[in-house]
Design an enzyme around this catalytic site. Sequence first.
Site, PDB file in Angstrom:
ATOM      1  N   ASP A   1      -5.183   6.280   1.169  1.00 51.37           N
ATOM      2  CA  ASP A   1      -5.871   5.004   1.102  1.00 51.37           C
ATOM      3  C   ASP A   1      -7.294   5.173   1.617  1.00 51.37           C
ATOM      4  O   ASP A   1      -7.558   5.990   2.502  1.00 51.37           O
ATOM      5  CB  ASP A   1      -5.141   3.972   1.972  1.00 51.37           C
ATOM      6  CG  ASP A   1      -4.079   3.221   1.196  1.00 51.37           C
ATOM      7  OD1 ASP A   1      -4.401   2.716   0.115  1.00 51.37           O
ATOM      8  OD2 ASP A   1      -2.943   3.125   1.681  1.00 51.37           O
TER       9      ASP A   1
ATOM     10  N   HIS B   1       0.817  -1.215   0.000  1.00 53.72           N
ATOM     11  CA  HIS B   1       0.000   0.000   0.000  1.00 53.72           C
ATOM     12  C   HIS B   1       0.849   1.263   0.000  1.00 53.72           C
ATOM     13  O   HIS B   1       0.653   2.163  -0.818  1.00 53.72           O
ATOM     14  CB  HIS B   1      -0.933   0.014   1.218  1.00 53.72           C
ATOM     15  CG  HIS B   1      -2.101  -0.907   1.107  1.00 53.72           C
ATOM     16  ND1 HIS B   1      -3.358  -0.493   0.733  1.00 53.72           N
ATOM     17  CD2 HIS B   1      -2.203  -2.233   1.332  1.00 53.72           C
ATOM     18  CE1 HIS B   1      -4.184  -1.522   0.720  1.00 53.72           C
ATOM     19  NE2 HIS B   1      -3.503  -2.589   1.087  1.00 53.72           N
TER      20      HIS B   1
END
Length: 455
Positions: free
Chosen positions: A118, A18
């Site tokens: 995110d 991520h």
Amino acid sequence: MAPPPPHIAVVAFPFSSHAAVLFSFARALAAAAPAGTSLSFLTTADNAAQLRKAGALPGNLRFVEVPDGVPPGETSCLSPPRRMDLFMAAAEAGGVRVGLEAACASAGGARVSCVVGDAFVWTADAASAAGAPWVAVWTAASCALLAHLRTDALRRDVGDQAASRADELLVAHAGLGGYRVRDLPDGVVSGDFNYVISLLVHRQAQRLPKAATAVALNTFPGLDPPDLIAALAAELPNCLPLGPYHLLPGAEPTADTNEAPADPHGCLAWLDRRPARSVAYVSFGTNATARPDELQELAAGLEASGAPFLWSLRGVVAAAPRGFLERAPGLVVPWAPQVGVLRHAAVGAFVTHAGWASVMEGVSSGVPMACRPFFGDQTMNARSVASVWGFGTAFDGPMTRGAVANAVATLLRGEDGERMRAKAQELQAMVGKAFEPDGGCRKNFDEFVEIVCRV
């Protein structure tokens, strides 16, 4: 009086791929933003130290540390899942808000004008508390995002029959008709619905359509089925395909700035000595780990294939057959510069865990894949590769030596492999077109930059 220049906070989830994917995105944003714009990249101290190894930062991008939740004195003995749990607890308790305050202080008091990050609820909450718009960056596959958005409907449909209906296609759910019940990510219709990650992802999917000003998608025009993209566009505001993110201008370090990624184990030089499309590259990312007996089967299968291979494997091949490293025509390293490896002319096959970052790197390099998914959305990604797009194959469960040898031989030398390679190269050409100056992803990124730089 002129408004102050934009100050964009980019908030990372510092686990798996991520943060690295979002860091590439932040570099591209820093390169494209108007003069005077500053960016703060919020992540943990440990993750920032890892990301700094990628090369020098653009002058308008800085790291800002957020709490990792790890108690003093426990750093060395914590497992990755435990670290993740502690970070999420700290984030839920206001860790991101603390980071935004630190970002403001490090920018000389300049308030954060937009929060990019995110798609986790604590980022949306922190943006709301700071009075700033939230723009979400989805780093996984579009099909996984749609599955999470449809979780409640999927659970009503499948009920407690996930096992008995495992091979049933999801034709009743627009955009998901090419996927089976068994392909859905963990925690959607099977697994522990009360697991912290399952609860978190469910919450974020419920929040995303209402709270996000825009949503970046890690895909490109033409990759996903039209009904899937239409379903996402119907639910999400300003849904912009921008991927693969590592291809955005400014996202990757470049040789002409002395920021080229390191190759400490000589992978590229080793590949230089191999014929074109002769090598199988093997990597399962940073978090996916096969059991020792499966690693032994993989090693035996690679040896049986007779093909040269480059295997990126953390640690040592303790479970490999005796004499494997001496006999097999391969190179085993603890780390490889994956993008550079996949772009190398000698690489003709990619054995992967089907993490989305790896899939996109393979697609953009035109390399067919053999997928061994382990958890999360990897099973859905493997289904996309093998059945929806048809530029690879997927193992049916744990790898066996016969299946590995057959997959490698097929991708490198078989007729089916040639068909898969042609499809991979077709998608590669589509990626290239999307990133031309007037391509879809470049235009969408210009729109994205305009959205996040409004003050």
